[in-house]
Design a protein around this motif. Structure first.
Motif, PDB file in Angstrom:
ATOM      1  N   ARG A   7      45.493  44.485  47.989  1.00  0.00           N
ATOM      2  CA  ARG A   7      45.536  43.375  47.032  1.00  0.00           C
ATOM      3  C   ARG A   7      46.960  43.232  46.519  1.00  0.00           C
ATOM      4  NH1 ARG A   7      40.412  44.115  43.104  1.00  0.00           N
ATOM      5  NH2 ARG A   7      38.843  44.410  44.723  1.00  0.00           N
ATOM      6  N   PRO A   8      47.525  42.044  46.610  1.00  0.00           N
ATOM      7  CA  PRO A   8      48.897  41.876  46.127  1.00  0.00           C
ATOM      8  C   PRO A   8      48.947  41.676  44.611  1.00  0.00           C
ATOM      9  CG  PRO A   8      48.119  39.835  47.111  1.00  0.00           C
ATOM     10  CD  PRO A   8      47.006  40.836  47.250  1.00  0.00           C
ATOM     11  N   THR A   9      48.765  42.758  43.870  1.00  0.00           N
ATOM     12  CA  THR A   9      48.810  42.650  42.412  1.00  0.00           C
ATOM     13  C   THR A   9      49.979  43.432  41.825  1.00  0.00           C
ATOM     14  OG1 THR A   9      47.261  44.481  42.289  1.00  0.00           O
ATOM     15  CG2 THR A   9      46.333  42.273  42.127  1.00  0.00           C
ATOM     16  N   GLY A  10      50.737  44.102  42.678  1.00  0.00           N
ATOM     17  CA  GLY A  10      51.890  44.853  42.195  1.00  0.00           C
ATOM     18  C   GLY A  10      52.512  45.592  43.357  1.00  0.00           C
ATOM     19  N   GLN A  41      41.001  38.228  47.576  1.00  0.00           N
ATOM     20  CA  GLN A  41      40.285  39.323  46.916  1.00  0.00           C
ATOM     21  C   GLN A  41      40.946  39.677  45.572  1.00  0.00           C
ATOM     22  OE1 GLN A  41      39.760  43.958  47.703  1.00  0.00           O
ATOM     23  NE2 GLN A  41      38.627  42.800  49.236  1.00  0.00           N
ATOM     24  N   ALA A  42      42.262  39.615  45.524  1.00  0.00           N
ATOM     25  CA  ALA A  42      42.968  39.927  44.276  1.00  0.00           C
ATOM     26  C   ALA A  42      42.572  38.960  43.164  1.00  0.00           C
ATOM     27  CB  ALA A  42      44.479  39.893  44.492  1.00  0.00           C
ATOM     28  N   LEU A  43      42.233  37.731  43.552  1.00  0.00           N
ATOM     29  CA  LEU A  43      41.832  36.741  42.545  1.00  0.00           C
ATOM     30  C   LEU A  43      40.503  37.087  41.887  1.00  0.00           C
ATOM     31  CD1 LEU A  43      42.604  33.155  43.900  1.00  0.00           C
ATOM     32  CD2 LEU A  43      43.726  34.375  42.042  1.00  0.00           C
ATOM     33  N   THR A  44      39.686  37.922  42.555  1.00  0.00           N
ATOM     34  CA  THR A  44      38.353  38.196  42.015  1.00  0.00           C
ATOM     35  C   THR A  44      38.415  38.923  40.676  1.00  0.00           C
ATOM     36  OG1 THR A  44      38.049  40.293  43.215  1.00  0.00           O
ATOM     37  CG2 THR A  44      37.293  38.284  44.322  1.00  0.00           C
ATOM     38  N   ASP A  45      39.525  39.566  40.378  1.00  0.00           N
ATOM     39  CA  ASP A  45      39.682  40.096  39.015  1.00  0.00           C
ATOM     40  C   ASP A  45      41.025  39.697  38.386  1.00  0.00           C
ATOM     41  OD1 ASP A  45      41.113  41.806  40.653  1.00  0.00           O
ATOM     42  OD2 ASP A  45      40.649  43.600  39.481  1.00  0.00           O
ATOM     43  N   ASP A  49      45.371  34.977  36.252  1.00  0.00           N
ATOM     44  CA  ASP A  49      46.799  35.175  36.505  1.00  0.00           C
ATOM     45  C   ASP A  49      47.146  35.028  37.988  1.00  0.00           C
ATOM     46  OD1 ASP A  49      49.445  35.713  36.135  1.00  0.00           O
ATOM     47  OD2 ASP A  49      49.187  37.784  35.417  1.00  0.00           O
ATOM     48  N   PRO A  50      46.850  33.850  38.551  1.00  0.00           N
ATOM     49  CA  PRO A  50      47.116  33.650  39.980  1.00  0.00           C
ATOM     50  C   PRO A  50      48.606  33.754  40.301  1.00  0.00           C
ATOM     51  CG  PRO A  50      46.480  31.579  38.922  1.00  0.00           C
ATOM     52  CD  PRO A  50      46.243  32.658  37.926  1.00  0.00           C
TER      53      PRO A  50
END
Ligand code: TRP
Length: 334
Positions: A7-10, A41-45, A49-50
């Protein structure tokens, strides 16, 4: 075929490295491999903050290339640019129950950690279905992931069996999780898991000073007050990290014995770990800085990989549609 995703969240960190990047580096020598940047998938939580998700897409590509993923041998693809995955997810949704999703131990734990209470986004509860779409669309036989992902592979295979039973023939193939033997890397603070959101992660791009500070503050054996005292190795994060990253296992075993016997100070062990991590991360940091100057190249890698993935995933979708007997309006066989 081997598939994994992130997931590209960081920025990716040492936990990712020990948990799966290392296996992926080895696997690209022997297998056809795809890495999925799982932005949907990262958007699911992170639906609120897209922007964070978008900004981190190329960061993850950067991390892959910096650790040595070779885009001529490994396909790097963007999940949200593969419509077949969304369509497969929708079809699979009919082959899994809400009760089964709620029982998935990984999802249960994540719901708790995120404090959703009863307000669980439907997309979040159903992300195992979308992950099943990822895995099956690429016909992945092997999925190298951390042990927390094992229940998702299990759930994927349940869906595979249901679809195949419904289709009356094996349209999909089951996958196997490849889990590293060491288990998941604890955070530097001794908490169960290294994670950016817990603030205990050492990013792959960490500066020498950051690495040093993280090692210096690392959790050891709280009962080991003087160097002369016997110390505990189990649950001692410094030793867990040495096990994970120090290639000289004989020396690590020698240090463990000395620590247990008493007479070996925390500082000595921490110095060894600092040297090990500095040596591991220095070339990664350098390559990362170099590549970061060429965003067009990163974009091109992702574009080409996604193009390739589009063809593969569309083919699987066609077969699943046919297998489930959907009315096909635009092809000869109806
Ligand atoms: N859920 C995985 C994680 O959080 C990311 C992921 C998305 C993935 N799609 C995948 C992993 C397919 C393996 C296979 O790290």
């Amino acid at each position: 075929m081997v598939l994994t995703g992130d997931r590209p969240t960081g920025a990716l960190h040492l936990g990712h490295y020990a948990g799966s990047l290392k296996s992926r580096l080895a696997l690209q020598d022997t297998h056809d491999q795809t890495l999925l940047v799982a932005d949907t998938q990262a958007l699911t939580d992170n639906a609120d903050d897209p922007d964070k998700v978008r900004r981190n897409v190329l960061e993850v590509v950067l991390d892959y290339l910096a650790v040595g993923i070779d885009p001529t041998r490994t396909t790097i693809a963007l999940q949200s640019a593969l419509p077949a995955l969304a369509e497969l997810t929708l079809l699979y949704m009919n082959f899994v129950t809400v009760a089964r999703l709620e029982r998935n131990p990984t999802i249960k734990e994540e719901i708790q950690a995120r404090g959703f209470g009863r307000d669980i986004p439907a997309g979040f509860l159903c992300y195992p279905v979308s992950q099943a779409a990822d895995i099956t669309a690429f016909r992945a036989g092997v999925v190298p992931v951390g042990e927390d992902q094992a229940p998702l592979i299990e759930q994927t295979n349940e869906i595979v069996r249901r679809i195949n039973r419904q289709a009356g023939r094996p349209v999909l193939t089951e996958a196997q999780a490849l889990i590293p033997t060491m288990g998941r890397l604890p955070g530097a603070d001794g908490k169960s898991k290294m994670s950016k959101s817990q603030g205990n992660a050492i990013p792959l791009s960490a500066s020498p000073e950051q690495i040093q500070a993280a090692v210096r503050g690392m959790y050891t054996d709280p009962g080991h007050l003087r160097a002369a005292d016997p110390g505990r190795v189990e649950g001692n994060v410094v030793f867990t990290y040495l096990d994970a990253f120090d290639e000289d296992h004989t020396e690590v075993e020698r240090l463990k014995a000395a620590y247990r016997a008493g007479g070996l100070g925390d500082m000595v062990v921490k110095r060894r770990l600092d040297e090990t991590l500095q040596a591991l991360l220095a070339p990664i940091r350098e390559r990362r800085a170099q590549l970061a100057r060429h965003p067009d190249y990163l974009l091109e890698v992702l574009r080409q990989g996604t193009e390739r993935a589009r063809a593969v995933t569309q083919l699987t979708l066609d077969e699943v549609r046919a297998g489930l007997g959907l009315f096909s309006l635009f092809s000869a066989s109806r």
